[in-house]
Write a protein that holds these residues in place. Structure first.
Motif: not given
Ligand SMILES: [Zn+2]
Length: 314
Positions: A157, A167, A169, A174
């Motif tokens: 990340h 992504c 996240c 990332c």
């Molecule tokens: Zn990420």
């Protein structure tokens, strides 16, 4: 003996592990990834089953997510339904054994350091796992580096491309979106759509449909010399090698270990990664730098590492 549990986005593995890292029993189940309570249930059942056949004193649980510094809860897991999940206390109460929770790649790094490729690392190594996602674990001064909040060692990340691909996240760009198994499949599928004639070999394996192209299938095609499949590996390998060079600039470990399911493709991934790594480091002239080695413990690393880290509790 201790039990190690390794929770991934699709599979949960559990094993009874001896103090020398030997896995005595291994079992696997599917992860009910979108149901937090059921996932916990699968883990508890697995521990009870393993514990019934062996004398065990503690349990280590490795989970694909951000684990709190106190190692009692999963704060966030992109591929699982857990949000601020107090996993340690729930599982400990259910099975009546002390439980340690750890990030899955940290657990794998610890296993490689103690019993696998990292035994040659002296006191410092970095592991990057290339699977569906990208994970990482850092050993410095002979200890697992966890960071102030428990979130250290997540190279997947780090920002690779500003405003790049979204992504899991919540951010964009990332490294995971460029160097992982997901990226490999995306690149191969794109190539099959854009250049169907050149992708004949890949498409034949996938029954003629680009969406049916999977990671293992890209590996099979690349091994058989398929040009587009090899190019997909070269691209993710380039990103991986660049990231390894960044890790060396930051941490100067003795050894870089590459594991995870995609790394089972061996030199298909590692050769372009080494090439990009050497190029990125070339400005350092003749300075020594870590070599890159494949992980040795395969897909039991998470189980072995989680079990070994649980020994701290005994
Ligand atoms: Zn990420």
């Amino acid at each position: 003996m201790t039990i190690g549990i390794d929770i991934g986005g699709t599979k949960i593995a559990g094993g009874v592990v001896a103090p020398d890292g030997q896995v005595l029993t291994l079992t696997r189940a599917d992860t009910p990834a979108y149901d937090a309570t059921r996932t916990r249930g699968v883990i508890v059942d697995m521990i009870r089953e393993l514990g019934a056949a062996h004398q065990v004193t503690a349990v280590g649980v490795g989970a694909a997510g951000w684990i709190d510094a106190t190692r009692d809860r999963v704060r966030f897991a992109p591929h699982l339904a857990w949000r601020d999940e107090p996993l340690r206390d729930h599982v400990a109460a259910a099975v009546g054994l002390p439980v340690a929770v750890e990030n899955d790649a940290n657990a794998a790094a610890w296993a490689e350091f103690r019993f696998g490729a990292g035994q040659a690392a002296g006191e410092s190594m970095a592991l990057i796992t290339v699977g569906t996602g990208i994970g990482g674990g850092l050993i410095l001064g002979g200890r697992l580096l966890r960071g102030a909040h428990g979130f250290a060692g997540e190279p997947g990340h780090q920002l690779a491309v500003p405003d790049g691909l979204p992504c899991g996240c919540g951010r964009r760009g990332c490294l995971e979106q460029y160097a992982s198994g997901q990226a490999l499949v995306r690149l191969a599928q794109q190539a099959a759509v854009e250049q169907p004639a050149a992708a004949e070999g890949l498409l034949e394996l996938a029954g003629g449909s680009p969406e049916q192209i999977t990671g293992p299938l890209v590996t099979t095609a690349a091994r058989a010399g398929d040009k587009l499949a090899r190019e997909a590996f070269e691209q993710i390998g380039w990103w991986l090698g660049s990231c390894l060079a960044d890790l060396v600039q930051l941490l100067d470990p003795r050894l870089l270990v590459v594991g995870g399911g995609v790394a089972e493709a061996g030199e298909l991934l590692l050769a372009p990664a080494r090439d990009a790594y050497q190029r990125a480091l070339s400005q350092r002239g003749e300075l020594p730098a870590a070599s890159i080695r494949p992980a040795q413990l395969g897909n039991v690393a998470g189980v072995v590492g989680a079990a070994d880290l649980a020994r701290e509790l005994i």
